[in-house]
Enzyme design. Structure first.
Site, PDB file in Angstrom:
ATOM      1  N   CYS A 273       0.831  -1.210   0.000  1.00  0.00           N
ATOM      2  CA  CYS A 273       0.000   0.000   0.000  1.00  0.00           C
ATOM      3  C   CYS A 273       0.871   1.267   0.000  1.00  0.00           C
ATOM      4  O   CYS A 273       1.760   1.406   0.843  1.00  0.00           O
ATOM      5  CB  CYS A 273      -0.933   0.005   1.224  1.00  0.00           C
ATOM      6  SG  CYS A 273      -1.966   1.485   1.248  1.00  0.00           S
TER       7      CYS A 273
ATOM      8  N   GLY B 197      -7.915  -5.232 -10.552  1.00  0.00           N
ATOM      9  CA  GLY B 197      -8.500  -4.240  -9.652  1.00  0.00           C
ATOM     10  C   GLY B 197      -9.400  -3.289 -10.404  1.00  0.00           C
ATOM     11  O   GLY B 197     -10.600  -3.539 -10.606  1.00  0.00           O
TER      12      GLY B 197
HETATM   13  C1  LIG Z   1      -9.320   2.341  -4.744  1.00  0.00           C
HETATM   14  C2  LIG Z   1      -8.215   1.333  -4.575  1.00  0.00           C
HETATM   15  C3  LIG Z   1      -8.045   0.721  -3.347  1.00  0.00           C
HETATM   16  C4  LIG Z   1      -7.021  -0.221  -3.168  1.00  0.00           C
HETATM   17  N1  LIG Z   1      -6.903  -0.860  -1.970  1.00  0.00           N
HETATM   18  C5  LIG Z   1      -5.975  -1.859  -1.816  1.00  0.00           C
HETATM   19  C6  LIG Z   1      -5.923  -2.639  -0.625  1.00  0.00           C
HETATM   20  O1  LIG Z   1      -6.729  -2.475   0.308  1.00  0.00           O
HETATM   21  N2  LIG Z   1      -4.962  -3.592  -0.544  1.00  0.00           N
HETATM   22  C7  LIG Z   1      -4.062  -3.827  -1.563  1.00  0.00           C
HETATM   23  O2  LIG Z   1      -3.201  -4.693  -1.441  1.00  0.00           O
HETATM   24  N3  LIG Z   1      -4.125  -3.114  -2.707  1.00  0.00           N
HETATM   25  C8  LIG Z   1      -5.060  -2.172  -2.859  1.00  0.00           C
HETATM   26  N4  LIG Z   1      -5.159  -1.500  -4.047  1.00  0.00           N
HETATM   27  C9  LIG Z   1      -4.265  -1.876  -5.160  1.00  0.00           C
HETATM   28  C10 LIG Z   1      -4.941  -2.933  -6.054  1.00  0.00           C
HETATM   29  O3  LIG Z   1      -5.161  -4.121  -5.342  1.00  0.00           O
HETATM   30  C11 LIG Z   1      -4.062  -3.233  -7.283  1.00  0.00           C
HETATM   31  O4  LIG Z   1      -2.821  -3.719  -6.838  1.00  0.00           O
HETATM   32  C12 LIG Z   1      -3.816  -2.005  -8.160  1.00  0.00           C
HETATM   33  O5  LIG Z   1      -5.020  -1.271  -8.352  1.00  0.00           O
HETATM   34  C13 LIG Z   1      -3.232  -2.394  -9.526  1.00  0.00           C
HETATM   35  O6  LIG Z   1      -4.101  -3.282 -10.193  1.00  0.00           O
HETATM   36  P1  LIG Z   1      -5.103  -2.784 -11.380  1.00  0.00           P
HETATM   37  O7  LIG Z   1      -4.253  -2.100 -12.409  1.00  0.00           O
HETATM   38  O8  LIG Z   1      -5.735  -4.040 -11.866  1.00  0.00           O
HETATM   39  O9  LIG Z   1      -6.046  -1.818 -10.742  1.00  0.00           O
HETATM   40  C14 LIG Z   1      -6.151  -0.542  -4.243  1.00  0.00           C
HETATM   41  C15 LIG Z   1      -6.347   0.086  -5.479  1.00  0.00           C
HETATM   42  C16 LIG Z   1      -7.356   1.003  -5.657  1.00  0.00           C
HETATM   43  C17 LIG Z   1      -7.535   1.632  -7.007  1.00  0.00           C
END
Ligand SMILES: Cc1cc2nc3c(=O)[nH]c(=O)nc-3n(C[C@H](O)[C@H](O)[C@H](O)COP(=O)(O)O)c2cc1C
Length: 306
Positions: free
Chosen positions: A100, A221
């Protein structure tokens, strides 16, 4: 991907997203084919000292085939105690957040700050693995300001993690630039535990590109925001014909658990994401953003989607 008794089938996963991957989105994602869902990140410390505050974030639905509960913190003993907290008893896997980038988390030495302290990160993983009867996994980024993901992944493996997930950006990058797929491939080649690739998968093309890295699983995500059917599309299915029905179901699930007062504001972002594929819908989005009630927003959505 298989971890002990757990069969993750095609290993296509919904990512943990704080404030987004609620029980409704997770249920829909699984109904559309996600093989497992991660909870939003849960504070290990809050779980011990203020369990009521965390309880509503640990809700899961029966549709979730495999439930992964994600915890964060920086104290090995607190993290180890959290593992066996009754609030986490229904999860099949415990994932540790070491990725995070949020300043309030990093400032406490938690989340991706742990990528700057391999020895503390290792101590946390070892203390969790020691007390856990379930697999413990770790989700991390490339590194804090440079790519240390291979060494970090090896450390996770040596410390007892059952599998790892890499969001291939550094903390400093936030969400800018592109996820580094070469780094994911390098990590996969460097460890003997399964690796889940994460970052920028939004359609079949980006999904196939991620698969070329050789990963054991793929996590999505933002590509699932307002599009929980992405899992079905990636598995060869189609976009549902009745999108309104999907939205209605999302609302129905959340209404079983949360107050109308909370949901009226909370649901706005989901409603807006559900309209992103509709052309020339800026007027509709404005009406939703200022809508006084959920039923009013649903009516606006029904009109435009039917
Ligand atoms: C709004 C939001 C909240 C997120 N909260 C977390 C979280 O609680 N724990 C975590 O490991 N990653 C969190 N992430 C990261 C996502 O799990 C992921 O690693 C990141 O968005 C990249 O993947 P994507 O390109 O498919 O979105 C969050 C991302 C977003 C956009």
């Amino acid at each position: 991907m298989k971890i002990g008794e757990l069969d993750f089938y095609e290993s296509l996963f919904l990512a943990p997203m704080a404030g987004v991957s609620d029980v409704g989105l997770r249920q829909l994602a699984c109904e559309f084919g996600a093989d497992a869902c991660w909870s939003e990140m849960l504070s290990a410390r809050a779980m011990l000292h203020n369990p009521r505050k965390t309880e509503f974030m640990t809700l899961t639905s029966d549709a979730e085939k495999i439930k992964v509960g994600q915890i964060f913190g920086h104290e090995p003993d607190v993290m180890a105690k959290a593992i066996n907290n009754p609030l986490l008893s229904h999860y099949d896997v415990i994932d540790i957040n070491m990725g995070c980038p949020a300043p309030k988390i990093v400032k406490n030495g938690e989340g991706s700050a742990l990528m700057k302290d391999f020895s503390l990160a290792s101590e946390i993983i070892k203390s969790c693995v020691k007390v856990s009867t379930r697999p413990v996994s770790v989700k991390f980024r490339l590194g804090y300001d440079k790519d240390v993901s291979r060494d970090f992944g090896r450390m996770c493996e040596e410390s007892g993690a059952s599998f790892i997930t890499l969001h291939a950006r550094t903390t400093m990058q936030g969400y800018s630039g592109k996820a580094d797929l070469d780094a994911i491939a390098r990590l996969k080649a460097s460890v003997n535990i399964p690796v889940i690739g994460n970052g920028d998968v939004v359609d079949c093309e980006s999904y196939n590109r991620m698969r070329t890295t050789g990963v054991d699983g793929v996590m999505i995500g933002r590509g699932a925001q307002g599009r929980p059917w992405i899992f079905s599309i990636l598995k060869g299915g189609e976009k549902p014909k009745d999108i309104y029905k999907v939205i209605e179901m999302h609302v129905k699930i959340l209404r079983q658990h949360y107050s109308e007062e909370f949901l009226v504001l909370y649901l706005r972002k989901h409603f807006l994401w559900y309209t992103l594929d509709i052309p020339n819908a800026s007027g509709v989005r404005l009406r939703i953003a200022t809508s006084p009630s959920i039923d009013d927003s649903l009516k606006i959505l029904k009109d435009i989607l039917k």
